[in-house]
Design a protein around this motif. Structure first.
Motif, PDB file in Angstrom:
ATOM      1  N   THR A 132     -16.185   7.938 -10.929  1.00 25.66           N
ATOM      2  CA  THR A 132     -16.487   9.530 -11.046  1.00 25.66           C
ATOM      3  C   THR A 132     -16.524  10.399 -11.094  1.00 25.66           C
ATOM      4  OG1 THR A 132     -17.522  10.122  -8.539  1.00 25.66           O
ATOM      5  CG2 THR A 132     -18.557   8.068 -10.434  1.00 25.66           C
ATOM      6  N   LYS A 163     -15.382   8.474  -6.866  1.00 24.11           N
ATOM      7  CA  LYS A 163     -15.535   7.220  -6.319  1.00 24.11           C
ATOM      8  C   LYS A 163     -15.457   6.523  -7.519  1.00 24.11           C
ATOM      9  CE  LYS A 163     -20.203   4.684  -5.473  1.00 24.11           C
ATOM     10  NZ  LYS A 163     -21.750   4.986  -4.952  1.00 24.11           N
ATOM     11  N   ARG A 181     -22.566   0.236 -12.972  1.00 20.00           N
ATOM     12  CA  ARG A 181     -22.241   0.732 -11.887  1.00 20.00           C
ATOM     13  C   ARG A 181     -22.398   2.616 -11.697  1.00 20.00           C
ATOM     14  NH1 ARG A 181     -17.044  -2.755  -8.754  1.00 20.00           N
ATOM     15  NH2 ARG A 181     -18.818  -4.375  -8.480  1.00 20.00           N
ATOM     16  N   LEU A 240     -26.258   4.393  -9.886  1.00 13.52           N
ATOM     17  CA  LEU A 240     -25.820   5.539  -9.130  1.00 13.52           C
ATOM     18  C   LEU A 240     -27.569   6.405  -9.747  1.00 13.52           C
ATOM     19  CD1 LEU A 240     -22.142   6.300  -9.314  1.00 13.52           C
ATOM     20  CD2 LEU A 240     -23.309   5.648  -7.899  1.00 13.52           C
ATOM     21  N   GLU A 246     -26.279  12.164  -9.043  1.00 19.44           N
ATOM     22  CA  GLU A 246     -24.484  12.034  -9.404  1.00 19.44           C
ATOM     23  C   GLU A 246     -23.863  11.860 -10.693  1.00 19.44           C
ATOM     24  OE1 GLU A 246     -23.106   9.096  -6.555  1.00 19.44           O
ATOM     25  OE2 GLU A 246     -24.680   9.195  -5.580  1.00 19.44           O
ATOM     26  N   ARG A 247     -25.219  11.534 -11.732  1.00 17.16           N
ATOM     27  CA  ARG A 247     -24.836  11.610 -12.849  1.00 17.16           C
ATOM     28  C   ARG A 247     -25.170  12.408 -13.845  1.00 17.16           C
ATOM     29  NH1 ARG A 247     -28.356   7.835 -14.698  1.00 17.16           N
ATOM     30  NH2 ARG A 247     -29.346   8.006 -14.006  1.00 17.16           N
TER      31      ARG A 247
END
Length: 102
Positions: free
Chosen positions: A54, A58, A81, A85, A89-90
């Motif tokens: 990310t 991460k 994955r 999330l 966070e995306r």
């Protein structure tokens, strides 16, 4: 694979030898991501491989292989994955990148 990588990710390429030796914020970020995987670079050892991570650093998936099928599965695993999330966070702008420094 190229279409998946270019549509769902921001592809970045870097030289492991150079990145792991950098003494700046970019080198620190690379080591932060790489140290979450199996290759921690102890004693200056390599950290080469394919990393899916990310913007916050991460690690989502990692593999060091030359087989295209293995790389495709690694990219798919990273995308799965990422989609798992939390949305905050995306979403675009979820991570603010500060000044790179020296």
């Amino acid at each position: 694979m190229i279409r998946l990588a270019s549509k769902e990710f921001i592809p970045v390429s870097g030289d492991d030898w150079y990145q792991r030796r950098r003494n700046d914020s970019e080198g620190e970020f690379f080591r932060k991501v790489a140290d979450q995987g199996p290759r921690k670079g102890k004693g200056g050892a390599t950290r080469q491989g394919i990393y899916c991570f990310t913007a916050s650093g991460k690690l989502l998936a990692y593999k060091n292989a030359q087989d295209a099928g293995v790389m495709l599965e690694t990219i798919k695993q990273g995308l799965k994955r990422f989609k798992a999330l939390p949305e905050d966070e995306r979403k675009p702008g979820a991570v603010e990148i500060g000044d790179q420094g020296k």
